[in-house]
Design a protein around this motif. Structure first.
Motif, short mmCIF file in Angstrom:
data_model
loop_
_atom_site.label_atom_id
_atom_site.label_comp_id
_atom_site.label_asym_id
_atom_site.label_seq_id
_atom_site.Cartn_x
_atom_site.Cartn_y
_atom_site.Cartn_z
N GLY A 63 -109.40 -1.66 -47.48
CA GLY A 63 -109.20 -1.11 -48.82
C GLY A 63 -107.80 -1.30 -49.35
N LEU A 74 -120.02 -0.69 -46.00
CA LEU A 74 -119.85 0.02 -44.74
C LEU A 74 -121.00 1.00 -44.60
CD1 LEU A 74 -116.00 0.75 -44.76
CD2 LEU A 74 -117.21 -0.91 -43.35
N VAL A 79 -118.13 -0.40 -50.67
CA VAL A 79 -116.78 0.15 -50.78
C VAL A 79 -115.84 -0.78 -51.54
CG1 VAL A 79 -116.99 1.57 -48.70
CG2 VAL A 79 -116.14 -0.78 -48.50
N SER A 80 -116.24 -2.04 -51.69
CA SER A 80 -115.42 -3.00 -52.45
C SER A 80 -116.33 -3.96 -53.21
CB SER A 80 -114.50 -3.80 -51.53
OG SER A 80 -113.42 -3.04 -51.07
N GLU A 86 -112.82 1.36 -53.15
CA GLU A 86 -112.74 2.72 -52.62
C GLU A 86 -111.48 2.86 -51.79
OE1 GLU A 86 -115.49 4.87 -49.45
OE2 GLU A 86 -116.52 4.74 -51.40
N ARG A 91 -112.89 5.61 -46.42
CA ARG A 91 -113.76 4.59 -45.82
C ARG A 91 -114.18 4.88 -44.38
NH1 ARG A 91 -112.80 -1.32 -48.35
NH2 ARG A 91 -112.33 -0.66 -50.47
#
Length: 371
Positions: A63, A74, A79-80, A86, A91
């Motif tokens: 991140g 994840l 998350v990306s 994020e 994470r």
């Protein structure tokens, strides 16, 4: 049996799923369409030379860097992706850096407890004791980092990263500051610790010995892409392209001629076995007899005093149990042979050799040879 329904096979839990990742600094694209998946409990590795993009991938997973295309998931959660990154603290990712990044004013126990503020005092103390013992540092909790060796400091860093029980552990060149002997020993210890905790992990390194010692699966990176994702055995014995054949292990290429799908002729004789990467019909280099370059590893050449095939010793590197010989053939081309060190031959001496090739690895020649 009739009437019985099949028992469903559980789908492996995927901890890390990277899909078509691109990342760029301005106009310079560092990562180009990279994809990989890691099942829970598996240790993966990104292995490659400096500048290939492996650390950038790790920073994207953590991140620290946004992505320009693609996505990172994840445990199934994105998350990306472009426009969304994020933050690292959300994470559930642990990270071990090459410089340890320990707090010098905190004790070992306080360093390990740093990410455990959400636990009660009793739970935190129990967790700290558990992971200090797991990394083999029981009794060292009251010491400060400067009172520890480099290897011990790296274990503290590992304990600190594992103590919050992250979903994914990232290791960024974790042993590069250690001497070779300690690095090899600690690599095996770290693998054992990660496996016992059933933690999914991904290691970034340029050291193939480190990668082979720790990882279950390895991706060879070059030019921002994964060239081959495979086991260490297959990367060594079944490289999918010439870059990997050159990068992994040692070896030389000798010109050869494909006789059929199971035989290749080189100046040392005919190699028998399934040909990896054989030339296909229409290959431009095959018009004059299926020209190929054949990879020979040092372990493909066996020292044999009774063999009529001879080669001259031009260089020798003593390695303790073995000697790596560079040998000159009659044609003037050179090969490598790994020989037990009690066979101590002099420079200029001609020794008997024979082939013992289980995997015939061949690629089209870089430059076509005249007929």
């Amino acid at each position: 049996m009739p009437g019985m329904s099949a028992v469903p096979v559980p789908t492996p839990e995927i901890t890390l799923d990277i899909r078509g990742l691109h990342q760029a600094y301005g106009a310079h694209e560092v990562i180009r369409g990279l994809s990989l998946r890691l099942q829970r409990g598996v240790i993966g590795c990104l292995l490659g030379p400096s500048g290939c993009g492996k650390t950038t991938v790790l920073r994207c997973i953590a991140g620290f860097e946004p992505v320009t295309r693609g996505e990172i998931l994840l445990n199934g959660r994105c998350v990306s992706r472009p426009g969304h990154t994020e933050p690292p603290e959300k994470r559930r990712v642990g990270m071990v850096f090459q410089d340890y990044a320990l707090f010098p004013h905190l004790t070992v126990a306080q360093n390990v407890a740093f990410g455990l503020h959400h636990l009660s005092k009793h739970e935190r103390a129990a967790r700290v004791a558990e992971y200090i013992e797991a990394v083999g540092l029981a009794g060292h909790g009251d010491k400060y980092p400067h009172q520890l060796s480099g290897g011990q400091q790296q274990r503290v860093a590992l304990a600190r990263a594992l103590a919050p029980q992250p979903d994914l552990l990232l290791l960024d060149e974790p042993f590069s500051n250690l001497d070779v002997e300690l690095r090899e020993r600690l690599s095996l210890e770290v693998r054992d610790i990660i496996k016992r905790s059933n933690t999914t992990a991904i290691l970034v390194t340029h050291d193939q010995h480190e990668a082979f010692a720790i990882a279950d699966e390895i991706g060879i990176m070059h030019g921002g892409e994964i060239q081959q994702w495979d086991t260490a055995y297959n990367l060594y014995h079944k490289p999918c392209n010439r870059f990997i054949a050159d990068f992994v292990g040692q070896g030389v290429f000798l010109p050869g001629r494909v006789l059929d799908d199971n035989r290749v002729e080189i100046e040392l004789g005919i190699l028998n076995g399934a040909v990896t990467n054989p030339c296909k019909p229409g290959c431009p280099y095959c018009e004059d007899g299926h020209q190929v370059d054949v990879l020979l590893r040092p372990d493909d050449i066996i020292h044999d005093d009774d063999s009529e095939l001879r080669a001259e010793v031009t260089h020798k590197a003593f390695r303790g149990a073995d000697i790596l010989y560079t040998l000159r053939l009659e044609s003037g081309r050179k090969i490598l042979a790994l020989v037990p060190s009690h066979h101590n031959h002099a420079l200029g001496e001609k020794i008997g050799i024979r082939l013992d090739v289980d995997h015939v690895v061949a690629f089209p020649p870089v430059h076509p040879r005249p007929a």
